[in-house]
Design an enzyme around this catalytic site. Structure first.
Site: not given
Ligand code: 5GP
Length: 188
Positions: A176, A174
């Site tokens: 951001h 993903h």
């Molecule tokens: P990472 O830490 O893997 O780069 O980012 C994962 C992102 O997914 C985090 O910013 C977190 O807030 C988001 N996230 C986790 N669970 C959910 C969810 O159930 N719904 C949404 N919209 N975002 C989520």
């Protein structure tokens, strides 16, 4: 007497004492009210904010390590449930290949996640193969489209956290897209 080292119990105890939240007029009112309320940031003493910041960072690193340990299980992630609409999300852009939705825990006024609808082995960017080149381009182009739709074209940041040491917590690639405030460099 030998000087205390960073790892000594004395050092750790005194660091904890220096950083732990103490009673301030603001949190005393919250305690007396008998409820656990998250006080507005402006009401929290600086040392309390620092303590929260440190404990949050430690939590984030521990959950990132735990998520990394589950990567190869092939289990669906939370994002699969968002794609299938099993879990609701606020979609801001969608096409045949990618889905963009608001982050549940926004780190900026605009914080959108962009994911490939088919994970196809892309648990993280480091797993990308030649066959993923098209979808990787589509994801980046979608970031530009989302920035335009959100009105942040003049300044925005695109981030990919890759692996536990970058605090990746969901193993479905993903992007951001962050904006709507002044960004700082270097990032934490
Ligand atoms: P990472 O830490 O893997 O780069 O980012 C994962 C992102 O997914 C985090 O910013 C977190 O807030 C988001 N996230 C986790 N669970 C959910 C969810 O159930 N719904 C949404 N919209 N975002 C989520």
């Amino acid at each position: 007497m030998a000087a205390a080292t960073v790892s000594s119990p004395w050092f750790l105890l005194s660091s904890y004492r220096a950083l732990r939240p103490r009673t301030t007029p603001a949190n005393l009112i919250l305690r007396l009210s008998g409820r656990r309320i998250r006080a507005p940031v402006g009401l929290i003493a600086p040392h309390t904010r620092l303590f929260r910041h440190i404990t949050h960072a430690v939590d984030e690193e521990a959950s990132a390590r735990a998520a990394a340990a589950r990567v190869d299980s092939g289990a669906p992630t939370i994002f699969d449930k968002i794609i299938s609409k099993e879990i609701p999300s606020t979609v801001v852009y969608e096409d045949d290949k990618v889905l963009a939705f608001r982050d549940i825990n926004p780190q900026a006024p605009v914080h959108v996640l962009i994911i490939p609808k088919q994970r196809d082995g892309l648990t993280e960017l480091g797993k990308a193969d030649h066959r993923h080149e098209e979808v990787l381009g589509r994801l980046l182009y979608a970031a530009k489209v989302v920035a335009e739709k959100e009105g942040i074209s003049e300044g925005f940041r695109v981030v990919i956290n890759n692996g536990a040491s970058a605090c990746q917590s969901v193993y479905h690639l993903h992007l951001h897209v962050l904006g709507g405030r002044q960004m700082k460099w270097p990032p934490g």
